[in-house]
Design a protein around this motif. Structure first.
Motif, PDB file in Angstrom:
ATOM      1  N   GLU A  59      -3.495  -0.343 -11.976  1.00 59.35           N
ATOM      2  CA  GLU A  59      -4.816  -0.936 -11.727  1.00 59.35           C
ATOM      3  C   GLU A  59      -4.729  -2.034 -10.663  1.00 59.35           C
ATOM      4  O   GLU A  59      -5.584  -2.139  -9.797  1.00 59.35           O
ATOM      5  N   VAL A  60      -3.681  -2.839 -10.761  1.00 54.54           N
ATOM      6  CA  VAL A  60      -3.486  -3.912  -9.781  1.00 54.54           C
ATOM      7  C   VAL A  60      -3.237  -3.310  -8.402  1.00 54.54           C
ATOM      8  O   VAL A  60      -3.786  -3.778  -7.407  1.00 54.54           O
ATOM      9  N   GLY A  61      -2.413  -2.268  -8.338  1.00 53.16           N
ATOM     10  CA  GLY A  61      -2.143  -1.610  -7.072  1.00 53.16           C
ATOM     11  C   GLY A  61      -3.391  -1.040  -6.432  1.00 53.16           C
ATOM     12  O   GLY A  61      -3.583  -1.133  -5.222  1.00 53.16           O
ATOM     13  N   MET A  62      -4.279  -0.453  -7.225  1.00 56.82           N
ATOM     14  CA  MET A  62      -5.519   0.119  -6.686  1.00 56.82           C
ATOM     15  C   MET A  62      -6.450  -0.972  -6.167  1.00 56.82           C
ATOM     16  O   MET A  62      -7.058  -0.821  -5.105  1.00 56.82           O
ATOM     17  N   ILE A  63      -6.562  -2.075  -6.889  1.00 59.48           N
ATOM     18  CA  ILE A  63      -7.396  -3.190  -6.431  1.00 59.48           C
ATOM     19  C   ILE A  63      -6.836  -3.754  -5.126  1.00 59.48           C
ATOM     20  O   ILE A  63      -7.573  -4.009  -4.174  1.00 59.48           O
ATOM     21  N   TYR A  64      -5.546  -3.920  -5.085  1.00 62.78           N
ATOM     22  CA  TYR A  64      -4.873  -4.467  -3.911  1.00 62.78           C
ATOM     23  C   TYR A  64      -5.081  -3.558  -2.704  1.00 62.78           C
ATOM     24  O   TYR A  64      -5.379  -4.013  -1.609  1.00 62.78           O
ATOM     25  N   THR A  65      -4.951  -2.251  -2.909  1.00 61.46           N
ATOM     26  CA  THR A  65      -5.124  -1.293  -1.820  1.00 61.46           C
ATOM     27  C   THR A  65      -6.552  -1.329  -1.279  1.00 61.46           C
ATOM     28  O   THR A  65      -6.767  -1.300  -0.070  1.00 61.46           O
ATOM     29  N   GLY A  66      -7.537  -1.408  -2.163  1.00 64.82           N
ATOM     30  CA  GLY A  66      -8.928  -1.498  -1.720  1.00 64.82           C
ATOM     31  C   GLY A  66      -9.184  -2.755  -0.919  1.00 64.82           C
ATOM     32  O   GLY A  66      -9.868  -2.735   0.108  1.00 64.82           O
ATOM     33  N   SER A  67      -8.619  -3.857  -1.350  1.00 67.61           N
ATOM     34  CA  SER A  67      -8.774  -5.120  -0.620  1.00 67.61           C
ATOM     35  C   SER A  67      -8.088  -5.063   0.730  1.00 67.61           C
ATOM     36  O   SER A  67      -8.573  -5.629   1.716  1.00 67.61           O
ATOM     37  N   LYS A  68      -6.963  -4.379   0.782  1.00 67.26           N
ATOM     38  CA  LYS A  68      -6.214  -4.255   2.030  1.00 67.26           C
ATOM     39  C   LYS A  68      -7.082  -3.637   3.122  1.00 67.26           C
ATOM     40  O   LYS A  68      -7.099  -4.097   4.258  1.00 67.26           O
ATOM     41  N   MET A  69      -7.830  -2.608   2.780  1.00 68.20           N
ATOM     42  CA  MET A  69      -8.667  -1.951   3.786  1.00 68.20           C
ATOM     43  C   MET A  69      -9.741  -2.902   4.321  1.00 68.20           C
ATOM     44  O   MET A  69     -10.071  -2.851   5.505  1.00 68.20           O
ATOM     45  N   ASN A  70     -10.268  -3.764   3.468  1.00 69.54           N
ATOM     46  CA  ASN A  70     -11.235  -4.765   3.928  1.00 69.54           C
ATOM     47  C   ASN A  70     -10.586  -5.737   4.905  1.00 69.54           C
ATOM     48  O   ASN A  70     -11.184  -6.102   5.916  1.00 69.54           O
ATOM     49  N   VAL A  71      -9.375  -6.160   4.613  1.00 70.64           N
ATOM     50  CA  VAL A  71      -8.654  -7.082   5.501  1.00 70.64           C
ATOM     51  C   VAL A  71      -8.394  -6.417   6.844  1.00 70.64           C
ATOM     52  O   VAL A  71      -8.592  -7.031   7.894  1.00 70.64           O
ATOM     53  N   MET A 131     -11.778  -6.245   8.785  1.00 71.76           N
ATOM     54  CA  MET A 131     -12.286  -7.543   9.250  1.00 71.76           C
ATOM     55  C   MET A 131     -11.358  -8.212  10.270  1.00 71.76           C
ATOM     56  O   MET A 131     -11.822  -8.957  11.131  1.00 71.76           O
ATOM     57  N   SER A 132     -10.059  -7.954  10.189  1.00 73.57           N
ATOM     58  CA  SER A 132      -9.113  -8.639  11.069  1.00 73.57           C
ATOM     59  C   SER A 132      -8.904  -7.925  12.399  1.00 73.57           C
ATOM     60  O   SER A 132      -8.480  -8.549  13.362  1.00 73.57           O
ATOM     61  N   GLY A 133      -9.136  -6.634  12.425  1.00 68.40           N
ATOM     62  CA  GLY A 133      -8.867  -5.874  13.637  1.00 68.40           C
ATOM     63  C   GLY A 133      -7.397  -5.511  13.788  1.00 68.40           C
ATOM     64  O   GLY A 133      -6.936  -5.231  14.890  1.00 68.40           O
ATOM     65  N   ALA A 134      -6.649  -5.513  12.696  1.00 72.59           N
ATOM     66  CA  ALA A 134      -5.232  -5.146  12.751  1.00 72.59           C
ATOM     67  C   ALA A 134      -5.093  -3.753  13.352  1.00 72.59           C
ATOM     68  O   ALA A 134      -5.855  -2.845  13.028  1.00 72.59           O
ATOM     69  N   THR A 135      -4.121  -3.600  14.233  1.00 70.51           N
ATOM     70  CA  THR A 135      -3.908  -2.312  14.889  1.00 70.51           C
ATOM     71  C   THR A 135      -2.779  -1.510  14.261  1.00 70.51           C
ATOM     72  O   THR A 135      -2.639  -0.322  14.526  1.00 70.51           O
ATOM     73  N   LYS A 136      -1.964  -2.158  13.456  1.00 72.45           N
ATOM     74  CA  LYS A 136      -0.860  -1.502  12.754  1.00 72.45           C
ATOM     75  C   LYS A 136      -0.866  -1.995  11.313  1.00 72.45           C
ATOM     76  O   LYS A 136      -1.089  -3.172  11.049  1.00 72.45           O
ATOM     77  N   VAL A 137      -0.607  -1.094  10.372  1.00 74.44           N
ATOM     78  CA  VAL A 137      -0.558  -1.454   8.953  1.00 74.44           C
ATOM     79  C   VAL A 137       0.722  -0.875   8.362  1.00 74.44           C
ATOM     80  O   VAL A 137       0.972   0.325   8.478  1.00 74.44           O
TER      81      VAL A 137
END
Length: 73
Positions: free
Chosen positions: A30-42, A45-51
């Motif tokens: 559950e924590v991993g899924m929440i974290y992954t969803g938040s990651k996509m928002n970051v 919003m940040s414009g990261a070109t590599k993840v």
């Protein structure tokens, strides 16, 4: 977040904006899924070109990062 100086053999230089996220082995699903969803928002919003994802903090080295950036071209 990390901005990396990438130099090419032909003299060009780029500055990929990287998000390196840490999700340890054995964390609750559950924590991993929440974290992954938040990651996509970051990323959005940040414009990261590599993840990049790491599972162990020891993985994060300069050599590892350079290899990840080269292989994601």
């Amino acid at each position: 977040m990390y901005s990396y100086v990438q130099k090419y053999d032909d003299g060009r230089v780029s500055y990929p904006f990287c998000l390196i996220w840490f999700c340890p082995e054995g964390c609750e699903p559950e924590v991993g899924m929440i974290y992954t969803g938040s990651k996509m928002n970051v990323v959005s919003m940040s414009g990261a070109t590599k993840v990049f994802k790491i599972r162990e903090k020891e993985m994060l080295t300069k050599d590892w990062l350079e290899e990840q950036i080269k292989s994601s071209r």
